[in-house]
Scaffold this motif. Structure first.
Motif, PDB file in Angstrom:
ATOM      1  N   SER A 178     -81.885 -53.535 -29.612  1.00  0.00           N
ATOM      2  CA  SER A 178     -81.118 -52.822 -30.634  1.00  0.00           C
ATOM      3  C   SER A 178     -81.557 -53.218 -32.041  1.00  0.00           C
ATOM      4  O   SER A 178     -81.985 -54.350 -32.291  1.00  0.00           O
ATOM      5  CB  SER A 178     -79.624 -53.117 -30.453  1.00  0.00           C
ATOM      6  N   THR A 179     -81.420 -52.286 -32.962  1.00  0.00           N
ATOM      7  CA  THR A 179     -81.735 -52.565 -34.369  1.00  0.00           C
ATOM      8  C   THR A 179     -80.556 -53.223 -35.088  1.00  0.00           C
ATOM      9  O   THR A 179     -80.669 -53.636 -36.240  1.00  0.00           O
ATOM     10  CB  THR A 179     -82.107 -51.263 -35.096  1.00  0.00           C
ATOM     11  N   HIS A 180     -79.414 -53.323 -34.395  1.00  0.00           N
ATOM     12  CA  HIS A 180     -78.221 -53.949 -34.964  1.00  0.00           C
ATOM     13  C   HIS A 180     -78.118 -55.401 -34.484  1.00  0.00           C
ATOM     14  O   HIS A 180     -78.415 -55.717 -33.333  1.00  0.00           O
ATOM     15  CB  HIS A 180     -76.963 -53.179 -34.572  1.00  0.00           C
ATOM     16  N   ARG A 181     -77.674 -56.268 -35.349  1.00  0.00           N
ATOM     17  CA  ARG A 181     -77.649 -57.684 -35.022  1.00  0.00           C
ATOM     18  C   ARG A 181     -76.612 -58.046 -33.948  1.00  0.00           C
ATOM     19  O   ARG A 181     -76.886 -58.871 -33.082  1.00  0.00           O
ATOM     20  CB  ARG A 181     -77.357 -58.498 -36.289  1.00  0.00           C
ATOM     21  N   LEU A 182     -75.416 -57.463 -34.038  1.00  0.00           N
ATOM     22  CA  LEU A 182     -74.327 -57.866 -33.142  1.00  0.00           C
ATOM     23  C   LEU A 182     -74.699 -57.711 -31.667  1.00  0.00           C
ATOM     24  O   LEU A 182     -74.559 -58.672 -30.900  1.00  0.00           O
ATOM     25  CB  LEU A 182     -73.053 -57.087 -33.477  1.00  0.00           C
ATOM     26  N   ARG A 224     -77.611 -57.573 -30.347  1.00  0.00           N
ATOM     27  CA  ARG A 224     -78.722 -58.479 -30.039  1.00  0.00           C
ATOM     28  C   ARG A 224     -78.211 -59.904 -29.847  1.00  0.00           C
ATOM     29  O   ARG A 224     -78.598 -60.592 -28.905  1.00  0.00           O
ATOM     30  CB  ARG A 224     -79.769 -58.458 -31.167  1.00  0.00           C
ATOM     31  N   TRP A 225     -77.317 -60.348 -30.755  1.00  0.00           N
ATOM     32  CA  TRP A 225     -76.801 -61.708 -30.655  1.00  0.00           C
ATOM     33  C   TRP A 225     -75.956 -61.890 -29.383  1.00  0.00           C
ATOM     34  O   TRP A 225     -76.060 -62.910 -28.713  1.00  0.00           O
ATOM     35  CB  TRP A 225     -75.944 -62.021 -31.880  1.00  0.00           C
ATOM     36  N   ARG A 278     -78.355 -62.037 -26.448  1.00  0.00           N
ATOM     37  CA  ARG A 278     -79.085 -63.299 -26.398  1.00  0.00           C
ATOM     38  C   ARG A 278     -78.184 -64.441 -25.929  1.00  0.00           C
ATOM     39  O   ARG A 278     -78.605 -65.299 -25.152  1.00  0.00           O
ATOM     40  CB  ARG A 278     -79.646 -63.618 -27.785  1.00  0.00           C
TER      41      ARG A 278
END
Length: 561
Positions: free
Chosen positions: A392-396, A398-399, A402
């Motif tokens: 995803s291009t959005h951080r949330l 992705r975090w 991860r």
């Protein structure tokens, strides 16, 4: 004169009544078990003076009188019932044997037996009588002649910590119970959805309860009787409930033992009536409820007769230990015999011989196939979802993705299974379906997270290539999946290979089913070899299908433009 005639008539009447009463008393005495036993023993002693004592056709009671002693097969380590320290024997069964010998007027010679040797030693005429914690079941009725009435009765009890709320079968589904291999009552636990932890010897069960390895254990109440004499054990544990009551029987050989068997039947009847068994049991601090009931029964006019031991109303039936055979059980036995004769290797296929085992076997295979299909589907689904989140291009997202990957990669698979099972069972009552569902989610997450990470890394490398070349790539995610195809396939195969571990949380797949079958049957080596063959074939099929999937995924890569 008339007065004299009346007195004479009254005297004759009184004499007749006395004769009748005397005859009635004599008849009652003659009908007693004591009188019949005395006659039988006298006849046997007379026969011993004239008979050929060494003749194999001579009744064993006569041969016992010839030898002056009775050979009794007895255990040497069954606390409270029969133990031996040096030359000193002690226990309920030891004292019973000595009381029997005293009643017969002979000495007693003890010979050590165990569960496997007691019947063969009797058949080989190396002992005259078995008194060795042997349950009277319908299977053994064809091998020995049991003495009636029975001298004791046991039942399987479930033992656990006092605070644990277990009151009956409704509380057993999904719980782990420690048992010994080959115990027939294990079939009842399996039928009520208990999970079994197997041990070779019963002697370790109290220690495994004390050290926390086992939360619950099931074994004969006679076995746990000794453990409950220990203050530390009795303070922490109690009996939750009992089942599968089995009468214990002394036994003699089926041939050339008619007189001996009848004499022992009568003595057992008398010992119950007079409380001999009961007093010996009290001396050794074992449970006396059954013996108290038997004393009352054999003191009653109905049973206290010379033929009471043949009266069905006075006797306990043998425990029905026969499991319903499969329609092809005979053919399976013939195949086992043929294979053993051909190769010299003992083959045992218990899962094909009885209906309970066959039903478990089929259910295990079906549940395993469902579990494998679910684990593969879950792995692929979670791989795509986690790969999409990591891309995803959005951080949330992705975090979050991860964090999930790190947690799953850092946790042992068993722990993940336990957590998934605990969460599932907190929301839903235990059932085979919920256990399978929890296993599918856990296996899918663990393997899918790794495959998803591969997709995310492929996506990152493609974006880097796109940025370096300055050219746009269509369907970037599809191409990333294709690039990660090798890793995806590897984790799909890993998911299939890892399904047996689901038995750890009670998923009723094949490993769990075969463990249950082994608990009340034999043939562990063959059983687990068959399990290995089954999973090997399943993984071969999964690998072949996954290779096709890999080719399909790699073919979906879209060229740059």
């Amino acid at each position: 004169m008339r007065l004299l005639r009346r007195c004479a008539l009254a005297l004759r009447t009184a004499l007749a009544v006395l004769v009748l009463l005397g005859g009635s008393v004599a008849a009652r005495e003659d009908d007693s078990p004591d009188a019949r036993l005395a006659r039988l023993l006298e006849e046997a002693r007379d026969a011993a003076d004239t008979a050929a004592c060494s003749s194999p056709d001579t009744d064993r009671l006569v041969r016992i009188f010839c030898a002056g002693h009775i050979r009794v097969g007895i255990r040497e380590y069954y606390p409270l019932f029969a133990t031996r320290v040096g030359n000193v024997r002690d226990g309920y069964e030891v004292d019973v044997a000595q009381a029997l010998a005293k009643k017969l007027g002979v000495d007693v010679e003890f010979l050590r037996v165990n569960a496997a040797s007691r019947i063969p030693l009797l058949a080989e005429d190396r002992i005259d009588l078995i008194i060795a914690t042997m349950g009277h079941n319908t299977q053994r009725d064809t091998q020995v002649r049991f003495i009636r009435p029975h001298y004791y009765r046991s039942e399987t009890i479930v033992v656990g910590p006092k605070p644990l709320a277990i009151t009956g079968w409704d509380d057993i589904p999904g719980r782990t119970v420690c048992v010994t291999i080959g115990n027939g009552s294990n079939a009842d636990l399996v039928a009520h959805d208990a999970r079994l932890l197997l041990f070779d010897e019963a002697g370790v069960l109290p220690d495994r309860l004390l050290d926390g390895t086992c939360t619950l254990a099931a074994q004969d109440d006679s076995f746990f009787a000794d453990a409950f004499t220990e203050p530390g054990f009795a303070a922490r544990f109690d009996t939750k409930f009992g089942f599968a009551q089995v009468p214990w029987g002394m036994a003699v050989a089926r041939e050339h033992s008619d007189r001996l068997a009848t004499a022992l039947d009568l003595i057992s009847q008398i010992f119950h009536r007079d409380g001999v068994f009961l007093e010996i049991a009290r001396k050794h601090h074992i449970a006396t409820g059954f013996l108290q009931e038997q004393r009352k029964l054999w003191s009653s006019p109905t049973c206290n007769t010379a033929t009471g031991f043949t009266n069905r109303a006075c006797l306990l039936p043998a425990f029905d230990a026969e499991l319903e055979p499969t329609p092809f059980a005979g053919a399976v036995t013939d195949f086992e015999d043929w294979f053993s004769a051909l190769t010299g290797v003992e083959l045992s296929l218990p899962m094909l011989k009885t209906m309970p085992a066959w039903s478990l076997f089929l259910s295990g295979i079906a549940n395993t196939l469902v579990l494998i299909a679910g684990a593969l589907s879950g792995t692929l689904l979670f791989a795509l979802l986690i790969g999409l989140a990591l891309s995803s291009t959005h951080r949330l997202p992705r975090w979050l993705a991860r964090g999930l990957v790190v947690v799953l990669q850092s946790s042992p698979i068993v722990l993940t299974l336990v957590v998934a099972s605990a969460v599932t069972h907190a929301l839903l009552p235990y059932s085979a379906a919920t256990a399978l569902g929890a296993a599918i989610v856990a296996l899918g997450l663990v393997n899918g997270s790794n495959a998803g990470q591969a997709i995310g890394e492929a996506m990152a490398s493609l974006r880097a290539e796109e940025a370096a070349s300055g050219r746009h790539v269509d369907q970037l995610f599809v191409r990333a999946v294709g690039r990660a195809a090798t890793q995806i396939v590897a984790f799909l195969i890993n998911a299939a290979k890892g399904t047996p571990i689901a038995s750890f949380i009670g998923a009723p797949e094949l490993l769990s089913a075969l463990t249950d079958i082994t608990s009340f049957s034999s043939g562990r080596a063959t059983t687990y070899t068959l399990l290995l063959v089954f999973y090997t074939l399943v993984v071969i099929v999964v690998v072949a299908l996954c290779r096709r999937l890999q080719v399909a995924l790699e073919g979906r890569q879209v060229p740059a433009r």
